[in-house]
Design an enzyme around this catalytic site. Sequence first.
Site, PDB file in Angstrom:
ATOM      1  N   SER A 138       0.768  -1.436   0.121  1.00  9.31           N
ATOM      2  CA  SER A 138       0.049  -0.126  -0.074  1.00  9.31           C
ATOM      3  C   SER A 138       0.939   1.457  -0.082  1.00  9.31           C
ATOM      4  CB  SER A 138      -0.851  -0.032   1.210  1.00  9.31           C
ATOM      5  OG  SER A 138      -1.746   1.123   1.028  1.00  9.31           O
ATOM      6  N   GLY A 143      -3.852   3.276   9.499  1.00 10.90           N
ATOM      7  CA  GLY A 143      -4.521   3.694  10.490  1.00 10.90           C
ATOM      8  C   GLY A 143      -4.285   5.150  10.740  1.00 10.90           C
ATOM      9  N   GLY A 145      -6.540   7.704   8.850  1.00  7.48           N
ATOM     10  CA  GLY A 145      -7.662   8.592   8.510  1.00  7.48           C
ATOM     11  C   GLY A 145      -7.678   8.571   7.102  1.00  7.48           C
ATOM     12  N   GLY A 147      -8.364   6.119   4.894  1.00  6.99           N
ATOM     13  CA  GLY A 147      -9.151   4.471   4.631  1.00  6.99           C
ATOM     14  C   GLY A 147      -8.401   3.614   4.195  1.00  6.99           C
ATOM     15  N   SER A 149      -8.109   0.938   5.716  1.00  7.17           N
ATOM     16  CA  SER A 149      -8.960  -0.415   6.099  1.00  7.17           C
ATOM     17  C   SER A 149      -9.790  -0.751   4.882  1.00  7.17           C
ATOM     18  CB  SER A 149      -9.345  -0.363   7.382  1.00  7.17           C
ATOM     19  OG  SER A 149     -10.635   0.611   7.381  1.00  7.17           O
ATOM     20  N   ASP A 208     -16.443   4.515   3.397  1.00  8.76           N
ATOM     21  CA  ASP A 208     -15.164   4.489   3.227  1.00  8.76           C
ATOM     22  C   ASP A 208     -14.886   3.404   2.045  1.00  8.76           C
ATOM     23  OD1 ASP A 208     -14.402   6.300   5.021  1.00  8.76           O
ATOM     24  OD2 ASP A 208     -13.146   5.000   6.226  1.00  8.76           O
TER      25      ASP A 208
HETATM   26  N1  LIG Z   1      -1.864  -2.530   3.782  1.00  8.34           N
HETATM   27  C1  LIG Z   1      -2.532  -3.174   4.879  1.00  8.34           C
HETATM   28  N2  LIG Z   1      -1.709  -4.218   5.514  1.00  8.34           N
HETATM   29  C2  LIG Z   1      -2.272  -4.850   6.308  1.00  8.34           C
HETATM   30  N3  LIG Z   1      -3.539  -4.530   7.142  1.00  8.34           N
HETATM   31  C3  LIG Z   1      -3.854  -3.224   6.833  1.00  8.34           C
HETATM   32  C4  LIG Z   1      -3.472  -2.664   5.553  1.00  8.34           C
HETATM   33  N4  LIG Z   1      -4.138  -1.317   5.538  1.00  8.34           N
HETATM   34  C5  LIG Z   1      -5.048  -1.452   6.497  1.00  8.34           C
HETATM   35  N5  LIG Z   1      -5.001  -2.700   7.317  1.00  8.34           N
HETATM   36  C6  LIG Z   1      -5.692  -2.930   8.135  1.00  8.34           C
HETATM   37  O1  LIG Z   1      -6.573  -1.857   8.904  1.00  8.34           O
HETATM   38  C7  LIG Z   1      -6.127  -1.308  10.287  1.00  8.34           C
HETATM   39  C8  LIG Z   1      -6.308   0.373   9.936  1.00  8.34           C
HETATM   40  O2  LIG Z   1      -7.833   0.627   9.983  1.00  8.34           O
HETATM   41  P1  LIG Z   1      -8.566   2.101  10.380  1.00  8.34           P
HETATM   42  O3  LIG Z   1      -9.671   2.074  10.212  1.00  8.34           O
HETATM   43  O4  LIG Z   1      -8.088   1.803  12.091  1.00  8.34           O
HETATM   44  O5  LIG Z   1      -7.490   3.148   9.977  1.00  8.34           O
HETATM   45  P2  LIG Z   1      -7.711   3.933   8.454  1.00  8.34           P
HETATM   46  O6  LIG Z   1      -8.656   2.880   7.758  1.00  8.34           O
HETATM   47  O7  LIG Z   1      -6.237   3.999   7.833  1.00  8.34           O
HETATM   48  O8  LIG Z   1      -8.510   5.326   8.842  1.00  8.34           O
HETATM   49  P3  LIG Z   1     -10.049   5.774   8.737  1.00  8.34           P
HETATM   50  O9  LIG Z   1     -10.831   4.454   8.936  1.00  8.34           O
HETATM   51  O10 LIG Z   1     -10.145   6.591   9.572  1.00  8.34           O
HETATM   52  O11 LIG Z   1     -10.132   6.171   7.356  1.00  8.34           O
HETATM   53  C9  LIG Z   1      -4.824  -1.606  10.496  1.00  8.34           C
HETATM   54  O12 LIG Z   1      -4.741  -1.558  11.825  1.00  8.34           O
HETATM   55  C10 LIG Z   1      -4.903  -3.116   9.829  1.00  8.34           C
HETATM   56  O13 LIG Z   1      -5.670  -4.103  10.551  1.00  8.34           O
HETATM   57  C1  LIG Z   2     -15.072   7.587  11.706  1.00 10.34           C
HETATM   58  C2  LIG Z   2     -15.788   7.484  10.154  1.00 10.34           C
HETATM   59  O1  LIG Z   2     -16.954   8.134   9.985  1.00 10.34           O
HETATM   60  C3  LIG Z   2     -15.240   7.750   8.984  1.00 10.34           C
HETATM   61  C4  LIG Z   2     -13.739   6.896   9.038  1.00 10.34           C
HETATM   62  O2  LIG Z   2     -13.001   7.295   7.644  1.00 10.34           O
HETATM   63  C5  LIG Z   2     -16.205   5.983  10.569  1.00 10.34           C
HETATM   64  C6  LIG Z   2     -17.283   5.425   9.228  1.00 10.34           C
HETATM   65  O3  LIG Z   2     -17.968   6.211   8.633  1.00 10.34           O
HETATM   66  O4  LIG Z   2     -17.201   4.187   8.923  1.00 10.34           O
HETATM   67 MG   LIG Z   3     -10.798   2.680   8.559  1.00 13.40          MG
END
Ligand SMILES: Nc1ncnc2c1ncn2[C@@H]1O[C@H](COP(=O)(O)OP(=O)(O)OP(=O)(O)O)[C@@H](O)[C@H]1O
Ligand SMILES: C[C@@](O)(CCO)CC(=O)[O-]
Ligand SMILES: [Mg+2]
Length: 388
Positions: A138, A143, A145, A147, A149, A208
């Site tokens: 990636s 983690g 913000g 997106g 996940s 997301d």
């Molecule tokens: N490239 C990746 N490799 C492995 N796991 C990943 C990867 N990308 C995301 N993840 C998983 O997703 C989790 C992060 O998700 P989280 O929703 O907390 O943050 P985000 O998606 O980056 O931010 P947000 O949801 O606020 O947009 C990581 O802890 C891991 O479990």
């Molecule tokens: C915090 C949040 O609103 C956005 C995370 O990117 C969670 C969601 O909508 O699933």
């Molecule tokens: Mg996320």
Amino acid sequence: MEIRARAPGKIILAGEHAVVHGSAAVAAAIDLYTQSSLHLPPSGEGGAGEVEVDLTDSGLAFSWPCSRLLEALGETSRKAELQAPRPCSPEELAAIARLVELHEIPEAKIWLSAGLSAFLYLYTSILGCRPGKVVVSSGLPMGAGLGSSAAFSVSLSGALLTAAGVVSAEGAVGGTEWQLLGKDHLELVNTWAFQGEKIIHGKPSGIDNAVSTFGSMIKFKKGELTNLKSGNPVKMLITDTRVGRNTKALVAGVSERASRHPDAMASVFHAVNTISEELSSIVELAATDEIAMTSKEEKLAELMEMNQGLLQCMGVSHASIETVLRSTLKYNLVSKLTGAGGGGCVLTLIPTLLSKLVLEKVTTELESHGFRCFKVEVGGQGLQIHQG
Ligand SMILES: Nc1ncnc2c1ncn2[C@@H]1O[C@H](COP(=O)(O)OP(=O)(O)OP(=O)(O)O)[C@@H](O)[C@H]1O
Ligand SMILES: C[C@@](O)(CCO)CC(=O)[O-]
Ligand SMILES: [Mg+2]
């Protein structure tokens, strides 16, 4: 056979958290992707070989013998369910968690276990317990913000469903090796990716995974998606505060505050809804040239500033985010957190007429705090597939 799928990250211009409680939100795809490459041996049979996943960004790889998966989960992939995924039951999730626990994940990377559970759920539900290897890489900070996940769940679902033969790529993305899926196939990928997000996030709104699947700029409310035609895409500087946080915990924290102060929080969510609705109509008006660029930017900036204030009310700001807000305000620039907050990334609106020199000065100041700044293209393609 090798199938590659890549899915973009996103920014949220308005409405995060409130969208989980039914308000509208506006999000856009960015040009940073998560890629899943799936390799299947020619004659995979359940019960023999291994399922492997190589998470290159964290430098860790995991594998499970197919016989072990079959014993723990039974024969999970059923044809009828491929078209309409059933949610992962608590028993199945517990069995998956035990499979993840077979591996010792270093304490500092324990947050990977949620992603691994989502991987095992998606892999075994779509392909069953047949051997195969997935390599994930990636360009998104994890983690933070943006997106990551959702991009993880969407790219995995895209690759797995293509391998299962239930979706197939149609048109090429101009001048590249990547291909797009038709609308119905994207809908199916999105439904599967949402199940993956549920495992990682607990209670996702679905915004997301929707923007990562479909791309572009969207308004999202109660599961309904509206494509926003934005003529001149907005320019954003992203600052990664590098403060780690977890979306699941932040979303749960806002829900707890809402149950302690239901009326006050309902008013906050209502105000956010109005901001997102106004922001989306400004974006669409700008596409028809009915509003001057500077006027559009002033309005967007004001709405982002108001939304940031309401995110503070929800308790999801952070000292590092406040530092970014103060630093950019010195240059008359408006910022707001994006995604779940609590650290992670902050957006700063870059007006068209901003001089290069000022942008350099702001960036230097932000980086002097140990933050990382970068620019992204907003509103591009969603999921893309390459089959070779
Ligand atoms: N490239 C990746 N490799 C492995 N796991 C990943 C990867 N990308 C995301 N993840 C998983 O997703 C989790 C992060 O998700 P989280 O929703 O907390 O943050 P985000 O998606 O980056 O931010 P947000 O949801 O606020 O947009 C990581 O802890 C891991 O479990
Ligand atoms: C915090 C949040 O609103 C956005 C995370 O990117 C969670 C969601 O909508 O699933
Ligand atoms: Mg996320």
